[in-house]
Design a protein around this motif. Structure first.
Motif, PDB file in Angstrom:
ATOM      1  N   THR A   1      -6.032   0.734   8.719  1.00 52.14           N
ATOM      2  CA  THR A   1      -6.126   1.540   7.507  1.00 52.14           C
ATOM      3  C   THR A   1      -4.842   1.430   6.693  1.00 52.14           C
ATOM      4  O   THR A   1      -4.876   1.292   5.462  1.00 52.14           O
ATOM      5  CB  THR A   1      -6.413   3.010   7.858  1.00 52.14           C
ATOM      6  OG1 THR A   1      -7.602   3.077   8.650  1.00 52.14           O
ATOM      7  CG2 THR A   1      -6.609   3.846   6.597  1.00 52.14           C
ATOM      8  N   MET A   2      -3.707   1.491   7.373  1.00 54.63           N
ATOM      9  CA  MET A   2      -2.427   1.322   6.680  1.00 54.63           C
ATOM     10  C   MET A   2      -2.318  -0.075   6.075  1.00 54.63           C
ATOM     11  O   MET A   2      -1.844  -0.251   4.943  1.00 54.63           O
ATOM     12  CB  MET A   2      -1.260   1.568   7.643  1.00 54.63           C
ATOM     13  CG  MET A   2      -1.278   2.909   8.356  1.00 54.63           C
ATOM     14  SD  MET A   2      -1.124   4.329   7.236  1.00 54.63           S
ATOM     15  CE  MET A   2      -1.482   5.684   8.374  1.00 54.63           C
ATOM     16  N   GLU A   3      -2.770  -1.089   6.809  1.00 57.60           N
ATOM     17  CA  GLU A   3      -2.740  -2.452   6.312  1.00 57.60           C
ATOM     18  C   GLU A   3      -3.668  -2.632   5.119  1.00 57.60           C
ATOM     19  O   GLU A   3      -3.401  -3.426   4.220  1.00 57.60           O
ATOM     20  CB  GLU A   3      -3.133  -3.436   7.422  1.00 57.60           C
ATOM     21  CG  GLU A   3      -1.985  -3.833   8.321  1.00 57.60           C
ATOM     22  CD  GLU A   3      -1.005  -4.746   7.579  1.00 57.60           C
ATOM     23  OE1 GLU A   3      -1.187  -5.962   7.580  1.00 57.60           O
ATOM     24  OE2 GLU A   3      -0.042  -4.210   6.979  1.00 57.60           O
ATOM     25  N   ALA A   4      -4.778  -1.885   5.111  1.00 57.96           N
ATOM     26  CA  ALA A   4      -5.704  -1.975   3.976  1.00 57.96           C
ATOM     27  C   ALA A   4      -5.025  -1.538   2.686  1.00 57.96           C
ATOM     28  O   ALA A   4      -5.292  -2.092   1.613  1.00 57.96           O
ATOM     29  CB  ALA A   4      -6.948  -1.128   4.242  1.00 57.96           C
ATOM     30  N   LEU A   5      -4.133  -0.560   2.763  1.00 56.42           N
ATOM     31  CA  LEU A   5      -3.379  -0.148   1.583  1.00 56.42           C
ATOM     32  C   LEU A   5      -2.461  -1.266   1.111  1.00 56.42           C
ATOM     33  O   LEU A   5      -2.331  -1.521  -0.091  1.00 56.42           O
ATOM     34  CB  LEU A   5      -2.547   1.102   1.889  1.00 56.42           C
ATOM     35  CG  LEU A   5      -3.323   2.410   2.043  1.00 56.42           C
ATOM     36  CD1 LEU A   5      -2.405   3.499   2.598  1.00 56.42           C
ATOM     37  CD2 LEU A   5      -3.935   2.852   0.720  1.00 56.42           C
TER      38      LEU A   5
ATOM     39  N   SER B   1       3.315   3.623   3.523  1.00 59.65           N
ATOM     40  CA  SER B   1       2.470   2.442   3.378  1.00 59.65           C
ATOM     41  C   SER B   1       1.991   2.242   1.947  1.00 59.65           C
ATOM     42  O   SER B   1       1.451   1.175   1.621  1.00 59.65           O
ATOM     43  CB  SER B   1       1.259   2.541   4.316  1.00 59.65           C
ATOM     44  OG  SER B   1       1.659   2.569   5.666  1.00 59.65           O
ATOM     45  N   CYS B   2       2.150   3.256   1.105  1.00 63.60           N
ATOM     46  CA  CYS B   2       1.779   3.132  -0.306  1.00 63.60           C
ATOM     47  C   CYS B   2       2.878   2.380  -1.053  1.00 63.60           C
ATOM     48  O   CYS B   2       4.013   2.296  -0.607  1.00 63.60           O
ATOM     49  CB  CYS B   2       1.553   4.512  -0.919  1.00 63.60           C
ATOM     50  SG  CYS B   2       0.127   5.388  -0.241  1.00 63.60           S
ATOM     51  N   ASP B   3       2.530   1.851  -2.207  1.00 64.85           N
ATOM     52  CA  ASP B   3       3.488   1.058  -2.973  1.00 64.85           C
ATOM     53  C   ASP B   3       4.541   1.924  -3.648  1.00 64.85           C
ATOM     54  O   ASP B   3       5.715   1.550  -3.719  1.00 64.85           O
ATOM     55  CB  ASP B   3       2.754   0.244  -4.046  1.00 64.85           C
ATOM     56  CG  ASP B   3       1.691  -0.653  -3.441  1.00 64.85           C
ATOM     57  OD1 ASP B   3       2.012  -1.384  -2.490  1.00 64.85           O
ATOM     58  OD2 ASP B   3       0.537  -0.612  -3.911  1.00 64.85           O
ATOM     59  N   LEU B   4       4.121   3.065  -4.164  1.00 66.83           N
ATOM     60  CA  LEU B   4       5.002   3.959  -4.906  1.00 66.83           C
ATOM     61  C   LEU B   4       4.701   5.396  -4.499  1.00 66.83           C
ATOM     62  O   LEU B   4       3.596   5.683  -4.015  1.00 66.83           O
ATOM     63  CB  LEU B   4       4.793   3.799  -6.417  1.00 66.83           C
ATOM     64  CG  LEU B   4       5.000   2.388  -6.993  1.00 66.83           C
ATOM     65  CD1 LEU B   4       4.449   2.309  -8.415  1.00 66.83           C
ATOM     66  CD2 LEU B   4       6.466   1.984  -6.957  1.00 66.83           C
TER      67      LEU B   4
END
Length: 291
Positions: A107-111, A136-139
């Motif tokens: 799930t984290m990799e999907a982000l 794990s998010c971009d911003l």
């Protein structure tokens, strides 16, 4: 907690095809911005297996939605996310835990693989795997009430999976301090560490996060956004020479692409560019590794 040792492809639980209860994650798409909202405030938005499955399904859905140019990840209730649901990890056999942590990893990799910028809109405490989700998010846009914590040491655990993205977005010594002490880091300190991009008053959080997402959505071609995101995350995991080699290859591909041709023509003609969206098939490149 240790990362799963079994092969991801051997785990049927991580496949996104079996849709769980949709109420755990709400999805709203408006003006090219998809907002995914964790919606289990009674359980402090714990990242249970069902919550993780629901989030995976929605991430894949927005990946395929050509109208979506940016994503906001938010949460309902007094806590952004408390991390894993302890009811699912206490006194469980190792194979069950391996499945859960493999699902969490995917799930984290999907982000990361989502070819659109993802902004975490954090209004309160993000703890343990909840902090992992934010990292794990971009911003990250946080309210003045937000806090971030990796509290495993308080109960004799090591937050090893939250450490993975955290140690890639904040300096190692700060990551170690969070892991060693279990101390909650407030928004202003998190911003200085590099975990948070912007801090806004609590009452302005929703509007500011949306304005940020709209700004990103209008900045550049979807294919260029995908390339930028993939390259930055890749660089965090590779050496300098390999990063330059790969970046050079991407530049060559970009110069030959239709988006560059349109961007150059629009500049020469003094007009706004008209970039095509990513197709659903293009958007899912990389997701096959997680199925």
């Amino acid at each position: 907690m240790t990362a799963p040792t079994q092969s991801p492809t051997a785990t049927s639980e991580v496949k996104p095809n079996t849709k769980p209860s949709p109420s755990l994650v709400l999805r709203e798409v408006r003006e090219g911005i998809a907002t995914l909202t964790l919606n289990n405030p009674a359980r402090r938005n714990a990242l249970s297996g069902q919550m993780l499955k629901a989030l995976r399904v929605e991430i894949e859905a927005v990946a395929q939605d050509e109208t979506v140019r940016a994503v906001i990840l938010a949460a309902e209730g007094p806590v952004f996310s408390s991390g894993h649901d302890l009811r699912e990890v206490v006194n469980q056999p190792q194979d069950v835990l391996n499945e859960l942590f493999t699902l969490c990893e995917y799930t984290m990799e999907a982000l990361r693989l989502l070819p659109k910028p993802v902004i975490a809109r954090v209004h309160a405490l993000a703890s343990a795997a909840g902090c992992q989700l934010v990292a794990s998010c971009d911003l990250v846009v946080a309210s003045t009430n937000a806090a971030f914590q990796t509290p495993g040491m308080q109960i004799g655990l090591f937050c090893s999976t939250p450490m993975v993205p955290l140690s890639r977005v904040v300096p190692p010594k700060k990551a170690l301090e969070m892991l060693f002490t279990s101390r909650a880091v407030l928004a202003d300190e998190a911003e200085r560490m590099g975990l948070v991009n912007r801090i806004v008053p609590a009452g302005d959080l929703m509007s500011e996060a949306r304005a940020y997402a709209l700004e990103l959505a209008g900045k550049c071609a979807p294919s260029a956004m995908r390339t930028i995101k993939a390259q930055v995350w890749r660089d965090l995991m590779t050496d300098l020479v390999s990063s330059y080699d790969h970046a050079g290859e991407l530049m060559v591909e970009t110069f030959a692409g239709e988006d560059f041709k349109e961007g150059l023509a629009s500049w020469q003609e003094s007009r706004s560019p008209s970039f095509p969206p990513l197709s659903g098939e293009q958007a899912l490149i990389g997701f096959d590794k997680l199925c």
